[in-house]
Design a protein around this motif. Structure first.
Motif, PDB file in Angstrom:
ATOM      1  N   GLU A   1       0.863  -1.111   0.080  1.00  0.00           N
ATOM      2  CA  GLU A   1      -0.125   0.094   0.027  1.00  0.00           C
ATOM      3  C   GLU A   1       1.088   1.191  -0.125  1.00  0.00           C
ATOM      4  OE1 GLU A   1      -2.810   0.514   2.991  1.00  0.00           O
ATOM      5  OE2 GLU A   1      -3.260   2.575   2.521  1.00  0.00           O
ATOM      6  N   ASN A   2       1.790   1.246   0.868  1.00  0.00           N
ATOM      7  CA  ASN A   2       2.503   2.332   1.100  1.00  0.00           C
ATOM      8  C   ASN A   2       3.645   2.812  -0.310  1.00  0.00           C
ATOM      9  OD1 ASN A   2       2.016   3.947   3.490  1.00  0.00           O
ATOM     10  ND2 ASN A   2       2.126   1.837   4.154  1.00  0.00           N
ATOM     11  N   ALA A   3       3.709   1.700  -0.965  1.00  0.00           N
ATOM     12  CA  ALA A   3       4.624   1.836  -2.160  1.00  0.00           C
ATOM     13  C   ALA A   3       3.763   2.592  -3.322  1.00  0.00           C
ATOM     14  CB  ALA A   3       4.855   0.459  -2.856  1.00  0.00           C
ATOM     15  N   GLN A   4       2.589   2.703  -3.012  1.00  0.00           N
ATOM     16  CA  GLN A   4       1.587   3.582  -3.760  1.00  0.00           C
ATOM     17  C   GLN A   4       1.239   4.695  -3.321  1.00  0.00           C
ATOM     18  OE1 GLN A   4      -1.193   0.775  -5.811  1.00  0.00           O
ATOM     19  NE2 GLN A   4      -0.404  -0.615  -4.542  1.00  0.00           N
ATOM     20  N   THR A   5       1.346   4.984  -1.843  1.00  0.00           N
ATOM     21  CA  THR A   5       0.496   6.315  -1.194  1.00  0.00           C
ATOM     22  C   THR A   5       1.707   7.136  -0.900  1.00  0.00           C
ATOM     23  OG1 THR A   5       0.384   4.869   0.595  1.00  0.00           O
ATOM     24  CG2 THR A   5      -1.477   5.014  -0.858  1.00  0.00           C
ATOM     25  N   VAL A   6       2.246   6.901   0.347  1.00  0.00           N
ATOM     26  CA  VAL A   6       3.435   7.658   0.782  1.00  0.00           C
ATOM     27  C   VAL A   6       4.502   7.730   0.210  1.00  0.00           C
ATOM     28  CG1 VAL A   6       4.004   6.000   2.705  1.00  0.00           C
ATOM     29  CG2 VAL A   6       4.483   8.796   3.004  1.00  0.00           C
ATOM     30  N   LYS A   7       4.871   6.647  -0.545  1.00  0.00           N
ATOM     31  CA  LYS A   7       6.304   6.258  -1.214  1.00  0.00           C
ATOM     32  C   LYS A   7       7.321   6.733  -0.515  1.00  0.00           C
ATOM     33  CE  LYS A   7       3.930   6.960  -5.597  1.00  0.00           C
ATOM     34  NZ  LYS A   7       3.533   7.843  -6.566  1.00  0.00           N
ATOM     35  N   ARG A   8       8.300   7.438  -0.941  1.00  0.00           N
ATOM     36  CA  ARG A   8       9.585   7.546  -0.049  1.00  0.00           C
ATOM     37  C   ARG A   8       9.818   9.067   0.112  1.00  0.00           C
ATOM     38  NH1 ARG A   8      13.658   4.128  -0.014  1.00  0.00           N
ATOM     39  NH2 ARG A   8      15.389   5.767  -0.437  1.00  0.00           N
ATOM     40  N   ARG A   9       8.622   9.839   0.173  1.00  0.00           N
ATOM     41  CA  ARG A   9       8.740  11.294   0.095  1.00  0.00           C
ATOM     42  C   ARG A   9       9.184  11.746   1.332  1.00  0.00           C
ATOM     43  NH1 ARG A   9       3.323  14.080   1.607  1.00  0.00           N
ATOM     44  NH2 ARG A   9       2.492  12.741   2.755  1.00  0.00           N
ATOM     45  N   ASP A  10       9.252  10.980   2.766  1.00  0.00           N
ATOM     46  CA  ASP A  10       9.888  11.499   3.895  1.00  0.00           C
ATOM     47  C   ASP A  10      10.980  10.909   4.168  1.00  0.00           C
ATOM     48  OD1 ASP A  10       8.633   8.753   4.128  1.00  0.00           O
ATOM     49  OD2 ASP A  10       7.741   9.057   5.865  1.00  0.00           O
ATOM     50  N   VAL A  11      11.616  10.029   3.339  1.00  0.00           N
ATOM     51  CA  VAL A  11      12.828   9.369   3.487  1.00  0.00           C
ATOM     52  C   VAL A  11      13.968  10.236   3.809  1.00  0.00           C
ATOM     53  CG1 VAL A  11      14.502   7.504   2.707  1.00  0.00           C
ATOM     54  CG2 VAL A  11      11.838   7.057   2.980  1.00  0.00           C
ATOM     55  N   PRO A  12      14.473  10.928   2.867  1.00  0.00           N
ATOM     56  CA  PRO A  12      15.501  11.957   2.842  1.00  0.00           C
ATOM     57  C   PRO A  12      15.559  12.877   4.054  1.00  0.00           C
ATOM     58  CG  PRO A  12      14.559  12.076   0.580  1.00  0.00           C
ATOM     59  CD  PRO A  12      13.542  11.248   1.409  1.00  0.00           C
ATOM     60  N   PHE A  13      14.242  13.429   4.506  1.00  0.00           N
ATOM     61  CA  PHE A  13      14.160  14.148   5.696  1.00  0.00           C
ATOM     62  C   PHE A  13      14.514  13.397   6.706  1.00  0.00           C
ATOM     63  CE2 PHE A  13      11.560  15.042   9.516  1.00  0.00           C
ATOM     64  CZ  PHE A  13      11.792  16.253   9.734  1.00  0.00           C
ATOM     65  N   TRP A  14      14.432  11.828   7.182  1.00  0.00           N
ATOM     66  CA  TRP A  14      14.679  11.532   8.186  1.00  0.00           C
ATOM     67  C   TRP A  14      16.231  10.820   8.022  1.00  0.00           C
ATOM     68  CZ3 TRP A  14      12.155  12.018  12.264  1.00  0.00           C
ATOM     69  CH2 TRP A  14      10.848  12.036  12.348  1.00  0.00           C
ATOM     70  N   GLN A  15      16.656  10.714   6.816  1.00  0.00           N
ATOM     71  CA  GLN A  15      18.035  10.367   6.670  1.00  0.00           C
ATOM     72  C   GLN A  15      19.073  11.501   7.082  1.00  0.00           C
ATOM     73  OE1 GLN A  15      17.738   9.070   2.410  1.00  0.00           O
ATOM     74  NE2 GLN A  15      18.829   7.059   3.127  1.00  0.00           N
ATOM     75  N   ARG A  16      18.651  12.833   6.351  1.00  0.00           N
ATOM     76  CA  ARG A  16      19.347  13.984   6.858  1.00  0.00           C
ATOM     77  C   ARG A  16      19.567  14.278   8.314  1.00  0.00           C
ATOM     78  NH1 ARG A  16      16.577  16.456   2.599  1.00  0.00           N
ATOM     79  NH2 ARG A  16      14.931  17.289   4.012  1.00  0.00           N
ATOM     80  N   LEU A  17      18.427  14.187   9.215  1.00  0.00           N
ATOM     81  CA  LEU A  17      18.162  14.221  10.367  1.00  0.00           C
ATOM     82  C   LEU A  17      19.034  13.263  11.238  1.00  0.00           C
ATOM     83  CD1 LEU A  17      16.618  16.700  11.935  1.00  0.00           C
ATOM     84  CD2 LEU A  17      14.822  14.878  12.087  1.00  0.00           C
ATOM     85  N   ALA A  18      19.064  11.854  10.771  1.00  0.00           N
ATOM     86  CA  ALA A  18      19.810  10.965  11.519  1.00  0.00           C
ATOM     87  C   ALA A  18      21.023  11.122  11.371  1.00  0.00           C
ATOM     88  CB  ALA A  18      19.104   9.540  11.166  1.00  0.00           C
ATOM     89  N   ALA A  19      21.536  11.439   9.894  1.00  0.00           N
ATOM     90  CA  ALA A  19      23.017  11.324   9.614  1.00  0.00           C
ATOM     91  C   ALA A  19      23.715  12.381  10.458  1.00  0.00           C
ATOM     92  CB  ALA A  19      23.202  11.290   8.462  1.00  0.00           C
ATOM     93  N   ALA A  20      22.950  13.247  10.852  1.00  0.00           N
ATOM     94  CA  ALA A  20      23.617  14.525  11.335  1.00  0.00           C
ATOM     95  C   ALA A  20      23.898  14.205  12.834  1.00  0.00           C
ATOM     96  CB  ALA A  20      22.579  15.844  11.506  1.00  0.00           C
ATOM     97  N   GLN A  21      23.505  13.200  13.397  1.00  0.00           N
ATOM     98  CA  GLN A  21      23.580  12.700  14.998  1.00  0.00           C
ATOM     99  C   GLN A  21      25.023  11.919  15.018  1.00  0.00           C
ATOM    100  OE1 GLN A  21      21.410  14.398  16.532  1.00  0.00           O
ATOM    101  NE2 GLN A  21      20.517  14.851  14.833  1.00  0.00           N
ATOM    102  N   LYS A  22      25.841  12.355  16.108  1.00  0.00           N
ATOM    103  CA  LYS A  22      26.962  11.481  16.205  1.00  0.00           C
ATOM    104  C   LYS A  22      26.397  10.084  16.972  1.00  0.00           C
ATOM    105  CE  LYS A  22      30.610  14.893  16.898  1.00  0.00           C
ATOM    106  NZ  LYS A  22      29.956  16.047  17.339  1.00  0.00           N
ATOM    107  N   GLY A  23      25.502  10.316  18.049  1.00  0.00           N
ATOM    108  CA  GLY A  23      25.290   9.295  18.792  1.00  0.00           C
ATOM    109  C   GLY A  23      24.055   8.281  18.140  1.00  0.00           C
ATOM    110  N   PRO A  24      23.504   7.251  18.777  1.00  0.00           N
ATOM    111  CA  PRO A  24      22.363   6.741  18.678  1.00  0.00           C
ATOM    112  C   PRO A  24      21.083   7.118  18.198  1.00  0.00           C
ATOM    113  CG  PRO A  24      22.765   5.969  20.877  1.00  0.00           C
ATOM    114  CD  PRO A  24      23.807   7.076  20.447  1.00  0.00           C
ATOM    115  N   VAL A  25      20.166   6.552  17.616  1.00  0.00           N
ATOM    116  CA  VAL A  25      18.897   7.275  17.268  1.00  0.00           C
ATOM    117  C   VAL A  25      17.985   6.376  17.445  1.00  0.00           C
ATOM    118  CG1 VAL A  25      17.527   8.007  15.119  1.00  0.00           C
ATOM    119  CG2 VAL A  25      19.945   8.747  15.382  1.00  0.00           C
TER     120      VAL A  25
END
Ligand SMILES: C[S@@+](CC[C@H](N)C(=O)[O-])C[C@H]1O[C@@H](n2cnc3c(N)ncnc32)[C@H](O)[C@@H]1O
Length: 253
Positions: A18-42
């Protein structure tokens, strides 16, 4: 009383389709950017099938995912294995986070409306307190909410998706009900899958509770956070009436 974690075990086999057709990956880069900016665990609350967990691990973050649904987690494990990536996945409830006192996260992520799966005020309060207990001082709590669910119009048995999956055909018929008094929106879903002469029907309901951004801000402040930003899209745009997401970035005091 429907609990917000009800329905997800039954949804697991259909969630990615279902999500491959609806939300797709539109939020993925946002979470990647935020998480990759952290030194410690997420920490990811309600990591589900790993739709966010896997790309966040790929971006280099040390990620821990927690989810109450074993069938959703099984899919996340498969995805991680296939991608040859590591993340720690735990089965548990976000209202009582199972970490020792020493464990502290730089970032706690609440993607794709997970906090709306908390159907009572008490559930939200317990979760915010639990997050306040595991995020480090000055650490970030990032929340993505599906806007204004209580204003969605109700409908009954609408065919909302059809398509192919594997060798079969699949159809999703959906109804939306509103319980205005409790601020709950209930999605009744029926999946029918046909393979040759075989027809399998699965029915389940998902319940979400939506509170306004000012209400959420007050709950966060009471739990020991300062709201740093409220955004209306994944590129950092402001929140306005047309916003198709509500993003809250809160900092632990
Ligand atoms: C909308 S899905 C999000 C999955 C994933 N983060 C994503 O963005 O695709 C919500 C997930 O939260 C989980 N969940 C709901 N209530 C929960 C609770 N109280 N404790 C832990 N997990 C919960 C469900 O099992 C489901 O996997």
């Amino acid at each position: 009383m429907a609990e917000g974690w009800h329905g997800w075990d039954e949804y697991a086999p259909f969630y990615d389709w279902e999500n491959a057709q609806t939300v797709k990956r539109r939020d993925v880069p946002f979470w990647q950017r935020l998480a990759a900016a952290q030194k410690g665990p997420v920490l990811e609350l309600g990591c589900g099938t790993g739709r966010i967990t896997v790309p966040v691990a790929r971006a280099g973050a040390r990620v821990v995912g927690i989810d109450r649904s074993a069938p959703m987690l099984a899919r996340a494990r498969q995805r991680l294995r296939a991608a040859k990536l590591r993340a720690m996945l735990l089965r548990g409830d976000i209202r009582q986070l199972p970490f020792r006192r020493r464990v502290r996260f730089d970032l706690v992520m609440a993607p794709y409306g997970i906090l709306q799966s908390l159907t009572r005020e008490r559930d939200l309060r317990e979760t915010l307190d639990a997050v306040a207990g595991v995020v480090r001082s000055r650490g970030l709590f990032a929340i993505d909410l599906v806007p204004d669910l209580p204003r969605w119009s109700e409908y009954d048995r609408r065919v909302s998706l059809t398509g192919r999956r594997g060798h079969g055909r699949i159809r999703l018929t959906e109804s939306v009900r509103q319980d205005q008094r409790k601020g709950l929106t209930i999605f009744d879903q029926e999946y029918v899958e046909r393979r040759g002469s075989k027809r399998v029907v699965k029915r389940f309901s998902l319940t979400f509770r939506t509170i306004s951004i000012p209400q959420m801000r007050r709950r966060l402040e009471a739990a020991g956070f300062v709201v740093e930003a409220v955004l209306g899209d994944y590129e950092g745009g402001p929140l306005d009436l047309r916003a198709d997401v509500w993003i809250v970035l809160a900092r632990r005091k």
